[in-house]
Design an enzyme around this catalytic site. Structure first.
Site, PDB file in Angstrom:
ATOM      1  N   LYS A  25     -20.354 -70.934 -19.813  1.00 26.47           N
ATOM      2  CA  LYS A  25     -19.445 -71.883 -19.163  1.00 26.47           C
ATOM      3  C   LYS A  25     -19.496 -73.236 -19.861  1.00 26.47           C
ATOM      4  O   LYS A  25     -18.462 -73.881 -20.070  1.00 26.47           O
ATOM      5  CB  LYS A  25     -19.812 -72.026 -17.682  1.00 26.47           C
ATOM      6  CG  LYS A  25     -18.899 -72.949 -16.889  1.00 26.47           C
ATOM      7  CD  LYS A  25     -19.099 -72.777 -15.394  1.00 26.47           C
ATOM      8  CE  LYS A  25     -20.401 -73.376 -14.903  1.00 26.47           C
ATOM      9  NZ  LYS A  25     -20.305 -74.859 -14.741  1.00 26.47           N
ATOM     10  N   ASP A 313     -30.273 -77.146 -15.122  1.00 24.69           N
ATOM     11  CA  ASP A 313     -29.666 -75.972 -14.486  1.00 24.69           C
ATOM     12  C   ASP A 313     -30.648 -74.814 -14.352  1.00 24.69           C
ATOM     13  O   ASP A 313     -30.360 -73.828 -13.661  1.00 24.69           O
ATOM     14  CB  ASP A 313     -28.427 -75.519 -15.263  1.00 24.69           C
ATOM     15  CG  ASP A 313     -27.214 -76.387 -14.959  1.00 24.69           C
ATOM     16  OD1 ASP A 313     -27.279 -77.183 -14.002  1.00 24.69           O
ATOM     17  OD2 ASP A 313     -26.203 -76.276 -15.681  1.00 24.69           O
TER      18      ASP A 313
END
Length: 433
Positions: A25, A313
């Site tokens: 992404k 993340d």
């Protein structure tokens, strides 16, 4: 899309199989902006299936309509046609909000950029201030410093020097770097203080370099001159952030043999550091046959301190693994977690309490207290509209007989095939009301 929960179960504590991950992404979102700025010279391959990336692609196609971005005689960037005021709703897509805040002023259109309720609580002021200084006219529709924002036509560059804090979000910096080569005067970005998530900035610059855009980086100053993009194809690598959940599954299993095709040891993605982190939990990574093989061996966990500053993340994944194994580790570099899809620190504290684990915050240091750790027979996980909460806690189904996960579709934001991929290695998921 209707929301539903699922109950995850797992027979046995082994994980064996091959998992083909979607495109990154992070890489895909950058590639899409580069493609949109390149006047057709740059193409993107291995597009991510992530909802955020698909949304950004569709918005860019709709807004630029194959128009060529040019430099006007008045030193402003213009598109071939202006349009009436339009509204773009990016929902919960934080990356799209930041990248479009920098990109859309170049189109010479009147656009209101908005998002979900949570998105309207996430700050955008630092980036708006930078764009205003560059020459954009941007107003706030509601609360100063937060979306929605009203972007007006008539961008004319006023300066090429911008100062920006480095410890808030690297996406602000990336958003500016992506448009820099298109600015008539280029851009000289002065980063104040320590740079958070540096690998993400390095990824941006590497992808720009692949597209023919050169830069210099001396001390805290990144400079990009006005220049043209080169004809090229940007190949998006599979998503290392998604791979991290398979490392977590391997870490919580007694035995694991997993193959993740397409991942490389020389990745642009900062989250590829998961190979080093999970080595502490007995996970060996071997790169061959065009991918990475994961195997598990029993070994004591020695490492006690994890700095997540450059890979935030991964924080939820690593913290949950430590908590599940009763490993009392200390974490730093979690500052940006509070302005993500949810306040991820608070969400972690709330959900870990359900297994008797405390995540204790002392300044900018976080410590796990596993002294009362207790894995129940059944557990309900709230996801807080956060895809990473769902995926970070899902591996607990290896240790907890029934794990109910709220709003299963939340994973579509970055990894739509997550639940079906789990079934390939022996998990079972059942929808519940």
């Amino acid at each position: 899309m209707a929301k539903h929960n699922i109950v995850l179960t797992k027979q046995g504590k082994t994980a064996n199989g091959t998992i083909q991950l979607t495109g990154s992404k992070s890489e895909c979102n950058r590639a899409l902006i580069i493609e949109a700025l390149s006047d057709g010279k740059v193409k993107v391959e291995n597009m991510s299936d992530a909802a955020d990336a698909v949304l950004l692609r569709d918005i860019l196609k709709s807004e630029i309509r194959e128009q060529r971005l040019e430099i006007s005689q008045t030193n402003s960037l213009i598109s071939d046609h202006q349009s009436q005021i339009s509204t773009i709703d990016i929902g919960p897509a934080g990356t799209a909000m930041r990248f479009l805040t920098a990109f859309l002023p170049l189109l010479n259109k009147n656009i209101v950029l908005t998002g979900s309720e949570r998105m309207q609580q996430r700050p955008i002021g630092i980036l708006v201030d930078a764009m205003r200084k560059l020459g954009a006219t941007i107003d706030y529709e509601k609360k100063d410093g937060y979306p929605p924002i009203n972007i007006h036509p008539g961008f004319e560059q006023q300066t090429n020097v911008i100062e920006i804090k480095g410890n808030i979000s690297s996406q602000y910096i990336t958003a500016l770097l992506l448009i820099a080569a298109k600015l008539p005067q280029g851009l000289e970005l002065h980063i104040q203080g320590e740079l958070t998530s540096k690998p993400y900035v390095e990824m941006t610059l590497a992808m720009l370099n692949q597209a023919g855009i050169r830069h210099t980086w001396a001390d805290n100053v990144i400079a990009i001159q006005h220049q043209d993009f080169a004809e090229t194809t940007l190949l998006v690598e599979p998503d290392w952030s998604a791979a991290s959940y398979w490392y977590a599954i391997a870490a919580l299993s007694d035995e694991a043999e997993l193959f993740l095709p397409g991942l490389t040891s020389y990745s642009l993605q900062g989250d590829s550091v998961i190979t080093e982190i999970m080595a502490n939990f007995g996970i060996t990574s071997v790169f061959k046959d065009g991918g990475v093989y994961l195997t598990k061996e029993a070994k004591p966990i020695v490492r006690k301190i994890f700095d997540m500053k450059e890979c935030p993340d991964l924080a939820q994944t690593v913290i949950v693994v430590c908590a599940a194994l009763g490993h009392e580790a200390t974490f730093t570099g979690l500052e940006t977690l509070k302005i993500k899809e949810t306040d991820r620190v608070l969400a972690l504290q709330t959900e870990l309490a359900k297994i008797g684990v405390k995540l204790i915050e002392k300044g900018q240091v976080y410590k796990l207290d596993c002294s009362e750790r207790n894995l129940p027979q059944r557990m309900f996980i709230s996801t807080y509209d956060d895809h990473r909460m769902a995926m970070a806690f899902a591996p607990l189904a290896i240790l907890i007989p029934e794990l109910e996960v709220e709003d299963a579709e939340v994973v579509c934001k970055s990894y739509p095939a997550f639940w079906s991929d789990l079934e390939k290695v022996g998990f079972r998921s059942e929808k519940v009301a």
